[in-house]
Structures are given as structure tokens and as C-alpha cells.
Design a protein around this motif. Structure first.
Motif, mmCIF file in Angstrom:
data_model
loop_
_atom_site.group_PDB
_atom_site.id
_atom_site.type_symbol
_atom_site.label_atom_id
_atom_site.label_comp_id
_atom_site.label_asym_id
_atom_site.label_seq_id
_atom_site.Cartn_x
_atom_site.Cartn_y
_atom_site.Cartn_z
ATOM 1 N N THR A 25 87.743 58.869 57.521
ATOM 2 C CA THR A 25 86.531 59.618 57.817
ATOM 3 C C THR A 25 86.828 60.727 58.822
ATOM 4 O O THR A 25 87.858 60.700 59.490
ATOM 5 C CB THR A 25 85.426 58.694 58.375
ATOM 6 O OG1 THR A 25 84.207 59.406 58.437
ATOM 7 C CG2 THR A 25 85.770 58.137 59.734
ATOM 8 N N GLN A 40 80.548 53.270 54.954
ATOM 9 C CA GLN A 40 81.270 53.445 53.681
ATOM 10 C C GLN A 40 81.520 52.110 53.011
ATOM 11 O O GLN A 40 81.311 51.950 51.804
ATOM 12 C CB GLN A 40 82.627 54.121 53.920
ATOM 13 C CG GLN A 40 82.574 55.585 54.175
ATOM 14 C CD GLN A 40 83.959 56.146 54.424
ATOM 15 O OE1 GLN A 40 84.961 55.570 54.018
ATOM 16 N NE2 GLN A 40 84.005 57.288 55.085
ATOM 17 N N ARG A 44 80.079 50.851 49.295
ATOM 18 C CA ARG A 44 81.009 50.518 48.214
ATOM 19 C C ARG A 44 80.916 49.054 47.789
ATOM 20 O O ARG A 44 81.323 48.707 46.688
ATOM 21 C CB ARG A 44 82.443 50.810 48.643
ATOM 22 C CG ARG A 44 82.718 52.283 48.749
ATOM 23 C CD ARG A 44 84.136 52.556 49.159
ATOM 24 N NE ARG A 44 84.307 53.976 49.404
ATOM 25 C CZ ARG A 44 85.261 54.491 50.150
ATOM 26 N NH1 ARG A 44 86.153 53.705 50.713
ATOM 27 N NH2 ARG A 44 85.334 55.787 50.318
#
Length: 63
Positions: A25, A40, A44
Motif C-alpha cells: 500500500t 484490503q 479480499r
């Protein structure tokens, strides 16, 4: 902003759910980078926003 890389375990409510996860990131601080990476991982892996995710491994800062 700096680029941060994470390679390590993912903990969900103090229980290891993934032994080795890799993410990256861009962030202004390490704290914000951990927050971004947790987000994230949640997206996911289909977790809701309130799920407590911690990344106990070390972040690498790429200059």
C-alpha cells in the motif's frame, strides 16, 4: 507518501487465519499503512468492516 510491503500472518480476533499473506500500500505513516492493509485483507476475504484484523508482522518501507 511511502510504499509499504507486508509479508506475514493475519490475525482475526487473536486467532491466526492466514499464516503468510502479502500486501502492499501507499501511505503517509506506518499506522495508516497497517489500516489500509487490514482493509484490503477484509475486502479480499469477505469480512465485514467491524471484524478485528491485526497484522503482527513487520512492515517494510520502500523509499
Amino acid at each position: 507518501m511511502n510504499k509499504y510491503l507486508y509479508d506475514g500472518p493475519v490475525m482475526e480476533f487473536d486467532c491466526c487465519v492466514q499464516n503468510n499473506w502479502k500486501g502492499e500500500t501507499m501511505a503517509v505513516s506506518e499506522t495508516k499503512a497497517r489500516s489500509n492493509l487490514s482493509y484490503q485483507w477484509k475486502k479480499r476475504n469477505n469480512r465485514i468492516a467491524g471484524t478485528k484484523i491485526t497484522l503482527p508482522g513487520k512492515l517494510r518501507k520502500i523509499v
